[in-house]
Design an enzyme around this catalytic site. Structure first.
Site, mmCIF file in Angstrom:
data_model
loop_
_atom_site.group_PDB
_atom_site.id
_atom_site.type_symbol
_atom_site.label_atom_id
_atom_site.label_comp_id
_atom_site.label_asym_id
_atom_site.label_seq_id
_atom_site.Cartn_x
_atom_site.Cartn_y
_atom_site.Cartn_z
ATOM 1 C CG HIS A 1 -2.317 0.510 1.069
ATOM 2 N ND1 HIS A 1 -3.128 -0.166 0.400
ATOM 3 C CD2 HIS A 1 -2.783 1.653 1.391
ATOM 4 C CE1 HIS A 1 -4.356 0.351 0.113
ATOM 5 N NE2 HIS A 1 -4.341 1.501 0.644
ATOM 6 N N GLY B 1 -5.225 5.528 -4.153
ATOM 7 C CA GLY B 1 -5.089 4.890 -5.604
ATOM 8 C C GLY B 1 -4.209 3.666 -5.550
ATOM 9 C CG ASN B 2 -2.060 2.405 -2.534
ATOM 10 O OD1 ASN B 2 -0.940 2.282 -2.489
ATOM 11 N ND2 ASN B 2 -2.614 3.128 -1.502
ATOM 12 N N GLY B 3 -5.393 0.376 -4.984
ATOM 13 C CA GLY B 3 -6.147 -0.798 -5.540
ATOM 14 C C GLY B 3 -6.077 -0.552 -7.098
ATOM 15 N NE ARG B 4 -8.452 4.503 -8.005
ATOM 16 C CZ ARG B 4 -8.391 5.841 -7.599
ATOM 17 N NH1 ARG B 4 -8.648 6.625 -8.679
ATOM 18 N NH2 ARG B 4 -8.094 6.246 -6.623
ATOM 19 C CB THR B 5 -1.512 1.541 -8.502
ATOM 20 O OG1 THR B 5 -1.895 2.719 -8.657
ATOM 21 C CG2 THR B 5 -0.015 1.191 -8.874
ATOM 22 C CB ALA B 6 -2.456 -3.452 -6.629
ATOM 23 C CE1 TYR C 1 -9.265 -7.723 -5.791
ATOM 24 C CE2 TYR C 1 -10.414 -5.812 -4.829
ATOM 25 C CZ TYR C 1 -9.290 -6.252 -5.461
ATOM 26 O OH TYR C 1 -8.298 -5.658 -6.018
ATOM 27 C CE1 TYR C 2 -11.269 -4.052 -1.302
ATOM 28 C CE2 TYR C 2 -13.544 -3.901 -1.396
ATOM 29 C CZ TYR C 2 -12.156 -3.407 -1.806
ATOM 30 O OH TYR C 2 -12.290 -2.417 -2.467
#
Length: 384
Positions: free
Chosen positions: A214, A219-224, A255-256
């Protein structure tokens, strides 16, 4: 489940103790999942997809995928609004931060994933910190939020998740630790062991561990998910990479939960996340297959109609023209009165007897080109 020390790589941080990079999972189970995926993907990839249908699928699935990955992070724009925004002509402008996020995702997708799709030779994508920062910057640039620093690692603690989605997780807290872990992540994901791993597994592991570090404020989820898609695209997979985002969104809770279960595994196994990943991958394949079949059916219907007219001689020119008019009209119900009285059909039937109209309808029904619903007729489902 046999394991080896090589499956685990621990990095000591200053404030958060040991951070674990893991490729520990049930090898037999995942090997079976991989075989199923590759077999299904090869079948779907061999389906005939005319260029205009491929272009439509590209645009439609990418629109859905961008909506999904944005919605996972709380973007309130619905799918219709996303489609309208992405469908605007001329230079794209955003009226607010939510629209800016959507436009950023489309631009990032086009820059990093479409480029990989156009590559002639599939080869492993080597990640670097600069590349990951560039992806994050492209996703977050122009968003009017003081907490967001495009392409820059955070230097403040954050908390991820909530009790409804499997609990909360506190990633590494300070900039020094994030720098250490990102350097270690790049070395690990580019290591010989990971490059020899099936790119499908490598993509999932990159997604999971990048999200676990993280490194950014937002924007971490979108980037990953984008990095995961880039690895898959570089390996030669088309459309499936971003279609995965649809499956993640449809099963957001799971997902989570998959993240939480893997983060809390006593033996550091990433099996829970990989199980969910393959479930989503299979859902993506099915979505892709269904869309191809849906698009091909009308083409096969037209070919069949042309065969009935030109080779089998079971359709008269007028009956063939009626089918073409019905195809152009879309999902239109009709009866004999409509054929005589309404456009565009009356131009074809204005000088024809009622008996001839009934005969034409009966022949189309006999040949399975139309079906009766109540007192009216319509094209069969395969034509629409």
């Amino acid at each position: 489940m046999p394991t080896t020390a090589r499956e685990i790589h621990k990095v000591l941080t200053f404030k958060s103790g040991n951070f674990v990079f893991s490729r520990r999972f049930d090898q037999d189970n995942i090997a079976t999942e991989l075989k199923v995926f590759h077999a299904c993907y090869d079948i779907i990839a061999s389906l005939p997809t005319p260029p205009h249908l491929a272009a439509f699928l590209d645009a439609d699935l990418i629109r859905k995928s961008i909506f999904s990955t944005a919605a996972l992070e709380g973007n309130p724009l619905d799918e219709k609004a996303v489609g309208a925004l992405l469908g605007r002509e001329g230079p794209a402008t955003a009226a607010n931060d939510f629209e800016r996020e959507i436009l950023n995702l489309k631009a990032t997708h086009d820059k990093f994933i479409l480029a990989a799709n156009k590559a002639k030779d599939a080869k492993p994508l080597l990640l670097s910190e600069d590349l990951i920062k560039a992806v994050h910057a492209a996703i977050t640039i122009g968003v009017n939020d003081a907490a967001i620093s495009p392409g820059l690692y955070r230097n403040t603690p954050v908390q991820v998740g909530n009790p409804e989605h499997g609990g909360t997780y506190v990633p590494p807290k300070i900039l020094e630790d994030i720098k250490t872990l990102m350097a270690a992540f790049v070395d690990w994901i580019n290591s010989d062991a990971l490059l020899r791993t099936d790119p499908v597994i490598r993509a999932a592991l990159a997604h999971y561990h990048l999200a676990k570090i993280h490194p950014f404020r937002d924007g971490n989820g979108r980037t990953a998910r984008m990095i995961e898609a880039m690895i898959l695209a570089a390996a030669g997979y088309r459309l499936i990479p971003s279609t995965l985002w649809n499956a993640y969104y449809r099963d957001m809770h799971a997902y989570y939960i998959a993240f939480s279960k893997s983060e809390n595994n006593a033996d550091d196994s990433v099996q829970p996340f990989l199980e969910f990943f393959f479930k989503s991958l299979n859902a993506s394949l099915e979505e892709f297959r269904a869309r191809i079949v849906e698009g091909v059916k009308p083409l096969l219907y037209r070919d069949y109609v042309a065969y009935l007219k030109n080779q089998a001689r079971e359709l008269s020119p007028r009956q063939h023209q009626l089918v073409e008019l019905l195809l152009a009209a879309g999902d239109t119900a009709f009866d004999s009165h409509d054929l005589r009285q309404t456009n565009p059909f009356k131009l074809l039937y204005r000088q024809v007897s009622d008996k001839t109209i009934r005969r034409d309808i009966k022949n189309l029904e006999r040949l399975g080109l139309i079906c009766k619903t109540g007192n009216r007729y319509r094209l069969i489902d395969d034509a629409r």
